[in-house]
Design a protein around this motif. Sequence first.
Motif, mmCIF file in Angstrom:
data_model
loop_
_atom_site.group_PDB
_atom_site.id
_atom_site.type_symbol
_atom_site.label_atom_id
_atom_site.label_comp_id
_atom_site.label_asym_id
_atom_site.label_seq_id
_atom_site.Cartn_x
_atom_site.Cartn_y
_atom_site.Cartn_z
ATOM 1 N N SER A 267 -8.568 -2.202 -3.009
ATOM 2 C CA SER A 267 -7.889 -3.013 -1.997
ATOM 3 C C SER A 267 -8.506 -2.856 -0.615
ATOM 4 O O SER A 267 -8.146 -3.589 0.309
ATOM 5 C CB SER A 267 -6.399 -2.666 -1.939
ATOM 6 N N ILE B 205 -4.607 4.892 -7.795
ATOM 7 C CA ILE B 205 -5.563 5.239 -6.734
ATOM 8 C C ILE B 205 -6.774 4.305 -6.797
ATOM 9 O O ILE B 205 -7.304 3.897 -5.758
ATOM 10 C CB ILE B 205 -5.952 6.722 -6.812
ATOM 11 N N TRP C 280 -0.801 6.223 7.251
ATOM 12 C CA TRP C 280 -0.433 4.835 6.978
ATOM 13 C C TRP C 280 0.991 4.558 7.455
ATOM 14 O O TRP C 280 1.277 3.525 8.047
ATOM 15 C CB TRP C 280 -0.576 4.578 5.479
ATOM 16 N N ILE D 186 0.845 -1.200 0.000
ATOM 17 C CA ILE D 186 0.000 0.000 0.000
ATOM 18 C C ILE D 186 0.879 1.248 0.000
ATOM 19 O O ILE D 186 0.617 2.205 -0.732
ATOM 20 C CB ILE D 186 -0.970 -0.004 1.197
ATOM 21 N N TYR E 104 -10.883 8.354 -2.202
ATOM 22 C CA TYR E 104 -10.219 7.882 -3.416
ATOM 23 C C TYR E 104 -11.051 8.228 -4.658
ATOM 24 O O TYR E 104 -10.510 8.631 -5.693
ATOM 25 C CB TYR E 104 -9.951 6.379 -3.359
ATOM 26 N N LEU F 74 -5.807 1.297 -4.994
ATOM 27 C CA LEU F 74 -5.933 1.507 -3.547
ATOM 28 C C LEU F 74 -7.389 1.351 -3.117
ATOM 29 O O LEU F 74 -7.688 0.739 -2.093
ATOM 30 C CB LEU F 74 -5.412 2.896 -3.156
ATOM 31 N N ARG F 75 -8.290 1.904 -3.919
ATOM 32 C CA ARG F 75 -9.716 1.853 -3.574
ATOM 33 C C ARG F 75 -10.216 0.415 -3.534
ATOM 34 O O ARG F 75 -10.878 0.007 -2.579
ATOM 35 C CB ARG F 75 -10.544 2.672 -4.567
ATOM 36 N N LYS G 173 -1.101 8.934 3.376
ATOM 37 C CA LYS G 173 0.147 8.180 3.476
ATOM 38 C C LYS G 173 0.837 8.413 4.811
ATOM 39 O O LYS G 173 1.375 7.476 5.415
ATOM 40 C CB LYS G 173 1.091 8.540 2.328
ATOM 41 N N LEU H 157 2.154 1.766 -3.478
ATOM 42 C CA LEU H 157 1.132 2.311 -4.364
ATOM 43 C C LEU H 157 0.970 3.815 -4.147
ATOM 44 O O LEU H 157 0.889 4.585 -5.111
ATOM 45 C CB LEU H 157 -0.207 1.594 -4.148
ATOM 46 N N MET H 158 0.933 4.223 -2.893
ATOM 47 C CA MET H 158 0.808 5.652 -2.605
ATOM 48 C C MET H 158 2.015 6.421 -3.132
ATOM 49 O O MET H 158 1.864 7.500 -3.731
ATOM 50 C CB MET H 158 0.639 5.876 -1.101
#
Length: 152
Positions: free
Chosen positions: A74, A68, A124, A31, A91, A71-72, A121, A34-35
């Motif tokens: 996931s 993005i 996170w 994650i 997102y 991410l959504r 982020k 990805l960010m």
Amino acid sequence: MNYTHNQAAMNKYAQVGNQSTAAFANPHRLIQMLMEGALEKISKAKGFMKNGDIAKKGEHISWAISIIEGLRVSLDHTQGGKISENLESLYIYMNSRLTQANLNNSLEMLDEVTTLLVDIKSGWDAIPQDVIDEHAKSDAGKRPASLAKARI
């Protein structure tokens, strides 16, 4: 070897390095990656926008939108509850703003999405390592790492 070939080789090396890192990363690190990737694509899109390279700007914004969206999808709504619902809305909003930024050549909209993504982020990144380790233990054996979803 000229600059173009050097750049192509460096890009390929970076791609292989990222794939290697992703292959061994835990879901938390994936994650983060990805960010980081979305932020990088938005930053590059800003540069292309400033330089008037419309095609590359659009390519990098589209790439950021795809990341993005990854991410959504996931998000694990069964584990994440209200937080995952809020993130999903955020997102969706970010992807809408990126689309508008692309259509309107808006640096301000790109900056807005960057700020939102950096905020997410940083939260996170602040998750303590013991929580990450515990999460990894509870997921071990449940499903292949390639199918693991973030528990948000």
